[in-house]
Design a protein around this motif. Structure first.
Motif, PDB file in Angstrom:
ATOM      1  N   PRO A   1       0.872  -1.126  -0.273  1.00  0.00           N
ATOM      2  CA  PRO A   1       0.293   0.144   0.144  1.00  0.00           C
ATOM      3  C   PRO A   1       0.698   0.946   0.037  1.00  0.00           C
ATOM      4  N   ASP A   2       1.976   1.422   0.731  1.00  0.00           N
ATOM      5  CA  ASP A   2       2.679   2.495   1.106  1.00  0.00           C
ATOM      6  C   ASP A   2       3.200   2.574  -0.399  1.00  0.00           C
ATOM      7  N   GLY A   3       3.700   1.859  -1.055  1.00  0.00           N
ATOM      8  CA  GLY A   3       4.455   1.473  -2.528  1.00  0.00           C
ATOM      9  C   GLY A   3       3.250   2.184  -3.741  1.00  0.00           C
ATOM     10  N   ILE A   4       1.715   2.405  -3.475  1.00  0.00           N
ATOM     11  CA  ILE A   4       1.187   2.018  -4.154  1.00  0.00           C
ATOM     12  C   ILE A   4       0.285   3.579  -4.328  1.00  0.00           C
ATOM     13  N   ASN A   5       1.114   3.776  -3.026  1.00  0.00           N
ATOM     14  CA  ASN A   5       0.521   4.890  -2.552  1.00  0.00           C
ATOM     15  C   ASN A   5       1.610   6.531  -3.474  1.00  0.00           C
ATOM     16  N   GLN A   6       3.085   5.578  -2.831  1.00  0.00           N
ATOM     17  CA  GLN A   6       4.510   6.940  -3.445  1.00  0.00           C
ATOM     18  C   GLN A   6       3.733   6.987  -4.942  1.00  0.00           C
ATOM     19  N   ALA A   7       3.587   5.632  -5.168  1.00  0.00           N
ATOM     20  CA  ALA A   7       3.403   5.979  -6.844  1.00  0.00           C
ATOM     21  C   ALA A   7       2.579   6.929  -7.630  1.00  0.00           C
ATOM     22  N   LEU A   8       1.693   6.435  -7.005  1.00  0.00           N
ATOM     23  CA  LEU A   8       0.431   7.555  -7.347  1.00  0.00           C
ATOM     24  C   LEU A   8       1.146   9.313  -6.544  1.00  0.00           C
ATOM     25  N   SER A   9       1.037   9.309  -6.313  1.00  0.00           N
ATOM     26  CA  SER A   9       2.089  10.268  -5.529  1.00  0.00           C
ATOM     27  C   SER A   9       3.458  10.990  -6.601  1.00  0.00           C
ATOM     28  N   VAL A  10       3.956  10.371  -7.306  1.00  0.00           N
ATOM     29  CA  VAL A  10       5.085  10.345  -8.080  1.00  0.00           C
ATOM     30  C   VAL A  10       4.621  10.732  -9.084  1.00  0.00           C
ATOM     31  N   TYR A  11       3.754  10.342  -9.707  1.00  0.00           N
ATOM     32  CA  TYR A  11       2.064   9.981 -11.336  1.00  0.00           C
ATOM     33  C   TYR A  11       1.830  11.265 -10.656  1.00  0.00           C
ATOM     34  N   ALA A  12       0.897  11.346 -10.118  1.00  0.00           N
ATOM     35  CA  ALA A  12      -0.081  13.451 -10.544  1.00  0.00           C
ATOM     36  C   ALA A  12       1.134  14.474 -10.159  1.00  0.00           C
ATOM     37  N   TYR A  13       2.510  14.396  -9.766  1.00  0.00           N
ATOM     38  CA  TYR A  13       3.145  15.439  -9.520  1.00  0.00           C
ATOM     39  C   TYR A  13       3.550  15.086 -11.287  1.00  0.00           C
ATOM     40  N   ILE A  14       4.564  14.830 -11.628  1.00  0.00           N
ATOM     41  CA  ILE A  14       4.665  14.644 -13.179  1.00  0.00           C
ATOM     42  C   ILE A  14       3.797  15.157 -13.591  1.00  0.00           C
ATOM     43  N   GLU A  15       3.001  14.408 -13.589  1.00  0.00           N
ATOM     44  CA  GLU A  15       1.083  14.716 -15.060  1.00  0.00           C
ATOM     45  C   GLU A  15       0.905  15.998 -14.354  1.00  0.00           C
ATOM     46  N   GLN A  16       1.496  17.022 -13.525  1.00  0.00           N
ATOM     47  CA  GLN A  16       0.670  18.510 -12.782  1.00  0.00           C
ATOM     48  C   GLN A  16       2.038  18.738 -13.467  1.00  0.00           C
ATOM     49  N   VAL A  17       3.888  18.384 -13.473  1.00  0.00           N
ATOM     50  CA  VAL A  17       4.347  19.292 -14.136  1.00  0.00           C
ATOM     51  C   VAL A  17       4.262  19.185 -16.006  1.00  0.00           C
TER      52      VAL A  17
END
Length: 66
Positions: free
Chosen positions: A27-43
């Protein structure tokens, strides 16, 4: 039970690899991956580039997500 799709097997192996590398829970890995992906999409949505480097000695490369 039907066989897992290729994307499911691939996702599972990516999560397994993340857990192996970090020692974090799935679950931590999934949360971190989603956070990174959201950041990349925002940039990217704001027109900025995402630059990555495989190693400290390798040249920077622009990350492209299709």
């Amino acid at each position: 039970m039907p066989a897992a799709s290729t994307s499911t097997r691939t996702s599972g192996s990516v999560i397994d690899r993340f857990v192996e590398l970090t020692g974090d829970s799935t679950p931590d890995g999934i949360n971190q991956a989603l956070s990174v992906y959201a950041y990349i999409e925002q940039v990217l949505s704001e027109g900025g580039p995402v630059i990555v480097q495989d190693t400290p000695d390798s040249p920077p490369q622009k990350l492209v997500i299709f």
